[in-house]
Write an enzyme that holds these catalytic residues in place. Structure first.
Site, PDB file in Angstrom:
ATOM      1  N   SER A 143      -2.876 -12.777  -4.566  1.00  0.00           N
ATOM      2  CA  SER A 143      -3.583 -13.847  -4.112  1.00  0.00           C
ATOM      3  C   SER A 143      -2.638 -15.139  -4.139  1.00  0.00           C
ATOM      4  O   SER A 143      -2.211 -15.244  -5.286  1.00  0.00           O
ATOM      5  CB  SER A 143      -4.951 -14.303  -4.216  1.00  0.00           C
ATOM      6  OG  SER A 143      -5.392 -15.468  -4.062  1.00  0.00           O
ATOM      7  N   TYR A 156     -10.500 -15.471 -11.513  1.00  0.00           N
ATOM      8  CA  TYR A 156     -10.155 -14.941 -10.331  1.00  0.00           C
ATOM      9  C   TYR A 156      -8.740 -14.948 -10.219  1.00  0.00           C
ATOM     10  O   TYR A 156      -7.842 -13.951 -10.457  1.00  0.00           O
ATOM     11  CB  TYR A 156     -10.704 -15.485  -8.918  1.00  0.00           C
ATOM     12  CG  TYR A 156     -10.147 -14.956  -7.737  1.00  0.00           C
ATOM     13  CD1 TYR A 156     -10.516 -13.640  -7.056  1.00  0.00           C
ATOM     14  CD2 TYR A 156      -9.177 -15.637  -6.999  1.00  0.00           C
ATOM     15  CE1 TYR A 156      -9.923 -13.221  -6.218  1.00  0.00           C
ATOM     16  CE2 TYR A 156      -8.739 -15.012  -5.862  1.00  0.00           C
ATOM     17  CZ  TYR A 156      -9.005 -14.062  -5.149  1.00  0.00           C
ATOM     18  OH  TYR A 156      -8.624 -13.407  -4.257  1.00  0.00           O
TER      19      TYR A 156
HETATM   20  P1  NAD Z   1     -14.237  -8.424   0.780  1.00  0.00           P
HETATM   21  O1  NAD Z   1     -15.158  -8.837  -0.258  1.00  0.00           O
HETATM   22  O2  NAD Z   1     -14.548  -9.048   2.189  1.00  0.00           O
HETATM   23  O3  NAD Z   1     -13.895  -7.120   0.953  1.00  0.00           O
HETATM   24  C1  NAD Z   1     -13.545  -6.257  -0.392  1.00  0.00           C
HETATM   25  C2  NAD Z   1     -13.873  -4.907  -0.072  1.00  0.00           C
HETATM   26  O4  NAD Z   1     -13.592  -4.456  -1.403  1.00  0.00           O
HETATM   27  C3  NAD Z   1     -15.003  -4.667   0.100  1.00  0.00           C
HETATM   28  O5  NAD Z   1     -14.990  -3.568   1.121  1.00  0.00           O
HETATM   29  C4  NAD Z   1     -15.673  -3.988  -1.070  1.00  0.00           C
HETATM   30  O6  NAD Z   1     -16.860  -2.884  -0.929  1.00  0.00           O
HETATM   31  C5  NAD Z   1     -14.451  -3.237  -1.811  1.00  0.00           C
HETATM   32  N1  NAD Z   1     -14.690  -3.352  -3.304  1.00  0.00           N
HETATM   33  C6  NAD Z   1     -15.338  -4.348  -3.916  1.00  0.00           C
HETATM   34  N2  NAD Z   1     -15.234  -3.881  -5.346  1.00  0.00           N
HETATM   35  C7  NAD Z   1     -14.752  -2.641  -5.429  1.00  0.00           C
HETATM   36  C8  NAD Z   1     -14.876  -1.464  -6.463  1.00  0.00           C
HETATM   37  N3  NAD Z   1     -15.062  -1.798  -7.788  1.00  0.00           N
HETATM   38  N4  NAD Z   1     -14.313  -0.436  -5.913  1.00  0.00           N
HETATM   39  C9  NAD Z   1     -14.193  -0.115  -4.671  1.00  0.00           C
HETATM   40  N5  NAD Z   1     -14.214  -1.189  -3.581  1.00  0.00           N
HETATM   41  C10 NAD Z   1     -14.535  -2.277  -4.159  1.00  0.00           C
HETATM   42  O7  NAD Z   1     -12.821  -9.301   0.417  1.00  0.00           O
HETATM   43  P2  NAD Z   1     -11.657  -9.655   1.250  1.00  0.00           P
HETATM   44  O8  NAD Z   1     -11.481 -11.120   1.657  1.00  0.00           O
HETATM   45  O9  NAD Z   1     -11.279  -8.587   2.366  1.00  0.00           O
HETATM   46  O10 NAD Z   1     -10.334  -9.466   0.274  1.00  0.00           O
HETATM   47  C11 NAD Z   1      -9.677  -8.027  -0.078  1.00  0.00           C
HETATM   48  C12 NAD Z   1      -8.542  -8.382  -0.934  1.00  0.00           C
HETATM   49  O11 NAD Z   1      -7.751  -9.536  -0.638  1.00  0.00           O
HETATM   50  C13 NAD Z   1      -9.133  -9.008  -2.481  1.00  0.00           C
HETATM   51  O12 NAD Z   1      -8.502  -8.338  -3.495  1.00  0.00           O
HETATM   52  C14 NAD Z   1      -8.985 -10.271  -2.398  1.00  0.00           C
HETATM   53  O13 NAD Z   1      -9.056 -10.860  -3.822  1.00  0.00           O
HETATM   54  C15 NAD Z   1      -7.738 -10.661  -1.677  1.00  0.00           C
HETATM   55  N6  NAD Z   1      -7.537 -11.779  -1.046  1.00  0.00           N
HETATM   56  C16 NAD Z   1      -8.514 -12.363  -0.055  1.00  0.00           C
HETATM   57  C17 NAD Z   1      -8.149 -13.497   0.323  1.00  0.00           C
HETATM   58  C18 NAD Z   1      -9.154 -14.026   1.362  1.00  0.00           C
HETATM   59  O14 NAD Z   1      -9.008 -15.261   1.709  1.00  0.00           O
HETATM   60  N7  NAD Z   1      -9.841 -13.382   2.035  1.00  0.00           N
HETATM   61  C19 NAD Z   1      -7.279 -14.472  -0.170  1.00  0.00           C
HETATM   62  C20 NAD Z   1      -6.350 -13.810  -1.299  1.00  0.00           C
HETATM   63  C21 NAD Z   1      -6.623 -12.552  -1.605  1.00  0.00           C
END
Ligand code: NAD
Length: 260
Positions: A143, A156
């Site tokens: 991130s 985080y």
């Molecule tokens: P989200 O919460 O919408 O989706 C996350 C997914 O991970 C879900 O399907 C959830 O069921 C699964 N998950 C959570 N814990 C788990 C576990 N212990 N085992 C297996 N699956 C698990 O999140 P997102 O926004 O799609 O983010 C995805 C990744 O991108 C994350 O690592 C997040 O930190 C990173 N990220 C997101 C953003 C953003 O702006 N959305 C920005 C930077 C980084």
């Protein structure tokens, strides 16, 4: 686009959000997809989308913090779709919480899923790639919060910085096996996680969710937030032959957030 034709890619956290976008985008480049997620019911929707695009898809109920579950899913995925060529460690959690309010449990949850989960799945998949002599690629979703965190991203942001550093060592240690490893640092992407994060931050301040979103957009040079598919584009590059000379890198896909 057939850059991933015939390749088997594992996407963790592929039930929704960025993971779903990555799975779809990889399928559009010809990949078969195995989804590891806590929510297999929801992950089946992603799998159906992959099948509609023309790829094969399997779903595995996995908590990435559980080493035995990870080992079983890796074995199962290989028996269904063959040796794993690509891994995207995308599963992650985030809670907007100040450091003074962060409990030990909160800290452990962030590091458990984001850092330890990335380690466990990388290790199990890398072992299999070496065993099957597959010149694979590992992509870890970190991130921009690893470098330029907001308030409320103590646990985080630190866990994502751990992902970036871990990926550097992964690249160095796996190079002799022909395996590359890189991380992607997304800026703000329209997903359920970001919706929840805006709600949490709005509850902690005088600002509304709309105002907080506008402030966030303002921090991105391109003046908008991104889509899950836009992270998928970068993942396809890193997983494909075109990316084979990129390793140990951490790429911001962030509409200019880190330069803002
Ligand atoms: P989200 O919460 O919408 O989706 C996350 C997914 O991970 C879900 O399907 C959830 O069921 C699964 N998950 C959570 N814990 C788990 C576990 N212990 N085992 C297996 N699956 C698990 O999140 P997102 O926004 O799609 O983010 C995805 C990744 O991108 C994350 O690592 C997040 O930190 C990173 N990220 C997101 C953003 C953003 O702006 N959305 C920005 C930077 C980084």
């Amino acid at each position: 686009d057939s850059r991933l034709a015939g390749r088997h890619v594992v996407v963790t956290g592929g039930a929704r959000g960025i993971g779903r976008g990555i799975a779809r985008r990889c399928a559009r480049s010809g990949a078969d997809i195995s989804i590891f997620d806590l929510r297999p019911d929801v992950a089946e929707e992603t799998a159906d989308e992959v099948r509609d695009i023309g790829g094969a898809a399997t779903v595995w109920k996995v908590d990435v913090t559980d080493a035995d579950a990870v080992a079983d899913a890796v074995e199962g995925a290989e028996s269904e779709l063959g040796p794993i060529d690509g891994l995207v460690n995308n599963a992650g959690v985030q809670q907007a919480i100040s450091i003074l309010e962060t409990t030990e449990e909160d800290w452990d949850r962030h590091f458990g899923v984001n850092a330890k989960g990335t380690f466990l799945v990388s290790k199990h998949v890398a072992e299999r790639m070496i065993e099957t002599e597959t010149a694979g690629s590992i992509v870890n979703v970190a991130s921009v919060g690893a470098e330029r965190p907001f308030k409320g991203q103590g646990a985080y942001g630190a866990s994502k910085a751990a992902v970036v550093t871990f990926t550097t060592v992964l690249a160095k240690e796996l190079a002799e096996h022909g395996i590359t490893a890189n991380s992607i640092k997304p800026g703000t992407i329209d997903t359920p996680m970001v919706q929840q994060w805006l709600e949490e931050r709005a509850a902690q301040s005088d600002a509304t969710e709309e105002e907080l979103l506008a402030e966030t957009i303002d921090e991105h040079v391109l003046d908008r937030i991104g889509t899950p598919e836009e992270i998928g584009h970068a993942a396809v590059l890193l997983l494909s032959e075109e990316g084979e000379w990129i390793t140990g890198e951490s790429i911001a896909v962030d509409g200019g957030y880190l330069r803002g």
